[in-house]
Design a protein around this motif. Structure first.
Motif, PDB file in Angstrom:
ATOM      1  N   MET A 166      -7.391  -4.524   3.713  1.00  9.94           N
ATOM      2  CA  MET A 166      -8.196  -5.353   2.812  1.00  9.94           C
ATOM      3  C   MET A 166      -8.978  -4.487   1.816  1.00  9.94           C
ATOM      4  SD  MET A 166     -11.205  -8.075   3.693  1.00  9.94           S
ATOM      5  CE  MET A 166     -12.378  -6.785   4.080  1.00  9.94           C
ATOM      6  N   ILE A 167      -9.596  -3.430   2.308  1.00  6.75           N
ATOM      7  CA  ILE A 167     -10.381  -2.543   1.442  1.00  6.75           C
ATOM      8  C   ILE A 167      -9.476  -1.838   0.442  1.00  6.75           C
ATOM      9  CG2 ILE A 167     -11.809  -0.449   1.393  1.00  6.75           C
ATOM     10  CD1 ILE A 167     -12.933  -1.400   4.156  1.00  6.75           C
ATOM     11  N   ALA A 168      -8.347  -1.325   0.915  1.00  5.70           N
ATOM     12  CA  ALA A 168      -7.428  -0.607   0.026  1.00  5.70           C
ATOM     13  C   ALA A 168      -6.882  -1.518  -1.065  1.00  5.70           C
ATOM     14  CB  ALA A 168      -6.284   0.000   0.836  1.00  5.70           C
ATOM     15  N   LEU A 169      -6.533  -2.749  -0.717  1.00  2.00           N
ATOM     16  CA  LEU A 169      -6.004  -3.674  -1.727  1.00  2.00           C
ATOM     17  C   LEU A 169      -7.041  -4.010  -2.796  1.00  2.00           C
ATOM     18  CD1 LEU A 169      -3.854  -6.113   0.448  1.00  2.00           C
ATOM     19  CD2 LEU A 169      -3.037  -4.469  -1.254  1.00  2.00           C
ATOM     20  N   LYS A 180       8.553   5.593   9.290  1.00  2.00           N
ATOM     21  CA  LYS A 180       7.711   6.140  10.360  1.00  2.00           C
ATOM     22  C   LYS A 180       6.979   7.359   9.810  1.00  2.00           C
ATOM     23  CE  LYS A 180       9.680   4.043  14.157  1.00  2.00           C
ATOM     24  NZ  LYS A 180       9.290   2.691  13.987  1.00  2.00           N
ATOM     25  N   ASN A 181       5.759   7.554  10.254  1.00  2.00           N
ATOM     26  CA  ASN A 181       5.000   8.715   9.829  1.00  2.00           C
ATOM     27  C   ASN A 181       4.754   9.576  11.060  1.00  2.00           C
ATOM     28  OD1 ASN A 181       3.127  10.590   8.954  1.00  2.00           O
ATOM     29  ND2 ASN A 181       2.243   9.171   7.476  1.00  2.00           N
ATOM     30  N   CYS A 230      -4.327   7.170   4.198  1.00  2.00           N
ATOM     31  CA  CYS A 230      -4.861   7.157   5.567  1.00  2.00           C
ATOM     32  C   CYS A 230      -4.542   5.836   6.271  1.00  2.00           C
ATOM     33  CB  CYS A 230      -6.368   7.395   5.553  1.00  2.00           C
ATOM     34  SG  CYS A 230      -6.821   9.063   5.072  1.00  2.00           S
ATOM     35  N   VAL A 231      -4.718   4.728   5.563  1.00  8.29           N
ATOM     36  CA  VAL A 231      -4.439   3.416   6.151  1.00  8.29           C
ATOM     37  C   VAL A 231      -2.961   3.284   6.486  1.00  8.29           C
ATOM     38  CG1 VAL A 231      -4.407   0.922   5.708  1.00  8.29           C
ATOM     39  CG2 VAL A 231      -6.398   2.265   5.047  1.00  8.29           C
ATOM     40  N   VAL A 232      -2.098   3.639   5.547  1.00  9.60           N
ATOM     41  CA  VAL A 232      -0.654   3.514   5.758  1.00  9.60           C
ATOM     42  C   VAL A 232      -0.180   4.455   6.866  1.00  9.60           C
ATOM     43  CG1 VAL A 232       1.605   3.876   4.681  1.00  9.60           C
ATOM     44  CG2 VAL A 232      -0.183   2.667   3.444  1.00  9.60           C
ATOM     45  N   LEU A 277       0.827  -1.209   0.000  1.00 10.33           N
ATOM     46  CA  LEU A 277       0.000   0.000   0.000  1.00 10.33           C
ATOM     47  C   LEU A 277       0.861   1.259   0.000  1.00 10.33           C
ATOM     48  CD1 LEU A 277      -2.867  -0.910   2.490  1.00 10.33           C
ATOM     49  CD2 LEU A 277      -2.876  -1.014  -0.005  1.00 10.33           C
ATOM     50  N   TYR A 278       1.950   1.219   0.739  1.00  8.40           N
ATOM     51  CA  TYR A 278       2.874   2.350   0.809  1.00  8.40           C
ATOM     52  C   TYR A 278       3.386   2.702  -0.591  1.00  8.40           C
ATOM     53  CZ  TYR A 278       7.198   4.855   2.013  1.00  8.40           C
ATOM     54  OH  TYR A 278       8.215   5.765   2.100  1.00  8.40           O
ATOM     55  N   PHE A 279       3.782   1.699  -1.359  1.00 10.86           N
ATOM     56  CA  PHE A 279       4.272   1.942  -2.718  1.00 10.86           C
ATOM     57  C   PHE A 279       3.135   2.254  -3.684  1.00 10.86           C
ATOM     58  CE2 PHE A 279       8.004  -0.458  -1.147  1.00 10.86           C
ATOM     59  CZ  PHE A 279       8.954   0.534  -1.372  1.00 10.86           C
ATOM     60  N   ALA A 280       1.980   1.644  -3.491  1.00 12.02           N
ATOM     61  CA  ALA A 280       0.840   1.898  -4.372  1.00 12.02           C
ATOM     62  C   ALA A 280       0.375   3.346  -4.253  1.00 12.02           C
ATOM     63  CB  ALA A 280      -0.300   0.942  -4.046  1.00 12.02           C
TER      64      ALA A 280
END
Length: 127
Positions: A71-74, A99-100, A38-40, A19-22
């Motif tokens: 799951m939703i993001a993927l 880290k964020n 938001c998820v990441v 997700l981070y790369f997507a």
């Protein structure tokens, strides 16, 4: 059973990296990028919205909210992007997670505002 939990956790971690790369990929629609960001950000944040020291509820985000968001993001990301990002994620897993601190700061600010509001409400109520 412990090995299954460890495998699940490794898979979850890899999915977060995907997700981070997507999020950075130009082939992903803007609304998916927003949700993915938001998820990441929440998953990589050093601070949880519900602190872990709160019994039961403290682990709800780790066990339910984060996996559900992943799951939703993927499902929103095109399959070819997931394949490409999966390769990058495998390499990143060797180097450690980013880290964020911005997301962590926002969550700390939310808790601070809740605390200030509670103190103000109690002070007004006690007078």
């Amino acid at each position: 059973m412990i090995s299954k939990i460890k495998a699940w956790a490794r898979n979850l971690k890899k999915q977060l990296y995907i997700l981070y790369f997507a999020y950075k990929d130009g082939r992903v629609p803007w609304y998916t990028k927003l949700f993915t960001a938001c998820v990441v950000a929440y998953a990589f944040s050093p601070v949880d919205l519900i602190p872990d020291f709160i019994p039961v509820l403290g682990y709800v985000d780790d066990i339910i909210i984060v996996p559900l968001g992943i799951m939703i993001a993927l499902r929103l990301i095109p399959e070819n992007v997931i394949r490409d990002c999966s390769e990058k994620a495998s390499e990143l897993m060797k180097n450690g997670k980013p880290k964020n601190w911005i997301a962590g700061s926002i969550i700390i600010l939310i808790w601070f505002l809740i605390l200030v509001g509670t103190v103000f409400a109690l002070r007004t109520f006690i007078k």
